[in-house]
Structures are given as structure tokens and as C-alpha cells.
Design a protein around this motif. Structure first.
Motif, PDB file in Angstrom:
ATOM      1  N   GLY A  60       0.572  -1.186   0.186  1.00 24.57           N
ATOM      2  CA  GLY A  60       0.086   0.188  -0.727  1.00 24.57           C
ATOM      3  C   GLY A  60       0.820   1.557   0.518  1.00 24.57           C
ATOM      4  N   ARG A  61       2.048   1.074   0.675  1.00 24.58           N
ATOM      5  CA  ARG A  61       2.780   2.717   0.754  1.00 24.58           C
ATOM      6  C   ARG A  61       1.332   4.049   1.014  1.00 24.58           C
ATOM      7  N   SER A  62       1.138   4.243   2.021  1.00 25.56           N
ATOM      8  CA  SER A  62      -0.057   4.584   2.151  1.00 25.56           C
ATOM      9  C   SER A  62       0.996   6.694   2.228  1.00 25.56           C
ATOM     10  N   THR A  63       2.020   6.578   2.449  1.00 28.50           N
ATOM     11  CA  THR A  63       2.361   7.989   2.648  1.00 28.50           C
ATOM     12  C   THR A  63       3.031   8.711   1.691  1.00 28.50           C
ATOM     13  N   ASP A  64       3.455   7.300   1.146  1.00 24.23           N
ATOM     14  CA  ASP A  64       4.333   7.528  -0.605  1.00 24.23           C
ATOM     15  C   ASP A  64       3.108   8.245  -1.036  1.00 24.23           C
ATOM     16  N   ALA A  65       4.131   9.532  -1.796  1.00 26.99           N
ATOM     17  CA  ALA A  65       3.530  10.495  -2.939  1.00 26.99           C
ATOM     18  C   ALA A  65       3.336   9.691  -4.046  1.00 26.99           C
ATOM     19  N   PRO A  66       1.127   9.456  -5.348  1.00 29.86           N
ATOM     20  CA  PRO A  66       0.447  10.421  -4.093  1.00 29.86           C
ATOM     21  C   PRO A  66       0.138   9.620  -3.139  1.00 29.86           C
ATOM     22  N   PRO A  67      -0.513  10.368  -1.801  1.00 31.33           N
ATOM     23  CA  PRO A  67      -0.669   9.518  -0.006  1.00 31.33           C
ATOM     24  C   PRO A  67      -2.263   9.479  -0.357  1.00 31.33           C
ATOM     25  N   TYR A  68      -2.667   8.380  -0.013  1.00 34.28           N
ATOM     26  CA  TYR A  68      -3.520   7.697   0.410  1.00 34.28           C
ATOM     27  C   TYR A  68      -4.377   9.073   1.224  1.00 34.28           C
TER      28      TYR A  68
END
Length: 220
Positions: A60-68
Motif C-alpha cells: 500500500g505504501r500509504s504515505t508515499d507520494a501520491p498519499p492515500y
């Protein structure tokens, strides 16, 4: 899922007409931590037509750009029952080793495995003091932004319509003022995705996401 979507679409106007009107709109914005379990991809490999069949452990990588993130609008037709729409910018990445084994340099939906649904919501106002628990569900479509590069030089980078989607939500809100509230919730989505790839290829997969959200709601 198509049959369920059709049935819900037919019933929604009847539910709306059977509910007394109330003058409350609510706009909710949220972000959080979103993950996705394994799912199998199938289809045709671009340029060759070879069969694609691989199990992908999505990240998921929620905080990677673009964020969730997500945004939800709810029209509360009564004190407890509401209807609305919701857009969630979920995203999934194939791990490096798994995408390479499947013959891809990039295999991800990271400008969004976007989920758009029409929702029904139910709440219990001030059930625990200023805390209001709620549940909800919705049916709609997935709008994946396909970011797929093959090892043979075929690249696909575009927004497509993936297929039918659903969501389930359960959470609780806390009133800060008469118009502003904070909330926390669990949210589940499932979507059928069939996307076209450059080079006469395609990928199909049913993708599930799980998320824990924190957000703000404005009432007006």
C-alpha cells in the motif's frame, strides 16, 4: 457483483423517497494507513499474447507520494439514515521480485486504484456522550490509473475504468463543535479490475484494500 450493483441501484430511489428529509449535509476528509492482501493477476502479455498468471502481494505504501486519502459527502435524510457519494484514492504496488518474475518493470496503480461509490450510511447520534458510532456501505466503480511497463518495451500510463467496486465502513465520530467533528474508522474495499495494456495486452484482478482512517467532518 454486477447483479448486486443493479439491484442496489434500483432500490436506492425507493429508499430515498421513504425517508423524511433533514437539513444536514456532511463533508468528510480523511487519510490513514491502507494495505492490500495478495490477489492473482491474469490476462495477456503485451506484444506476445502469452498468458499472465501470477500471485501478487500488493503493497500500500500509504504515505508515499501520491498519499492515500479520501473524501465523502453525506446527506443525512433523517437523524440516523443518510445517503451520499465517496471517492477514495487507494493505491497498490507490486513488490520488485514479484513484478520481475511476471515480466514487468513496473506494475502498480499508484496515481490511484481510485474507488468511487454511492453510499448508504447509518448512525447512532450521541450514543456515548458526544461520540456517534456509524456504519455504511457503497457500490460503484474502480477508476485505476494504470502504471505498467513490460520488460519488452510496452508502457501503459493512463486512467481507465476498471470495473464494479464496493466498500464497507465502520467507525465513530466525536463532536468538537456543532459543525466540526473528528472521526476514526475501518474501511474495506473490493474492486474487479480489467485494464488494457499497450501492445494488445490486458490484466484482470480483484483487489481488496483494508484501511484505518482518521479525518475531519464539516456539517452544514
Amino acid at each position: 457483483m454486477y447483479r448486486l450493483f443493479a439491484t442496489a441501484t434500483a432500490l436506492a430511489p425507493l429508499l430515498a423517497l421513504s425517508t423524511p428529509a433533514a437539513a444536514e449535509m456532511e463533508l468528510s476528509l480523511y487519510s490513514g494507513v491502507q494495505t492490500s492482501p495478495h490477489s492473482r493477476i491474469s490476462g495477456d502479455y503485451p506484444g506476445t499474447g502469452a498468458e499472465i498468471d501470477a500471485l501478487i502481494g500488493w503493497e500500500g505504501r500509504s504515505t508515499d507520494a501520491p498519499p492515500y486519502y479520501g473524501v465523502r459527502g453525506t446527506w443525512w435524510r433523517s437523524e440516523r439514515l443518510g445517503f451520499g457519494i465517496e471517492f477514495t484514492h487507494t493505491k497498490v504496488y507490486a513488490p520488485d521480485d514479484e513484478k520481475e518474475d511476471a515480466g514487468f518493470e513496473d506494475l502498480e496503480f499508484t496515481d490511484g486504484l481510485n474507488i468511487l461509490t454511492a453510499n448508504a450510511m447509518y448512525r447512532w447520534p450521541d450514543q456515548w456522550g458526544s461520540v456517534t458510532p456509524y456504519v455504511g456501505g457503497g457500490l460503484g466503480i474502480s477508476l485505476p490509473h494504470v502504471d505498467v511497463d513490460t520488460t519488452t518495451g510496452f508502457d501503459t500510463y493512463e486512467l481507465q475504468v476498471g470495473g464494479p467496486a464496493m466498500r464497507l465502513t465502520a467507525g465513530a465520530s466525536y463532536d468538537l463543535t456543532e459543525r466540526l467533528a473528528v472521526f476514526g474508522e475501518y474501511q474495506f474495499t473490493a474492486s474487479d479490475n480489467e485494464v488494457e495494456l499497450e501492445g494488445d495486452g490486458k490484466i484482470e484482478s480483484t483487489i481488496i484494500t483494508n484501511a484505518v482512517n482518521i479525518g475531519l467532518s464539516l456539517k452544514f
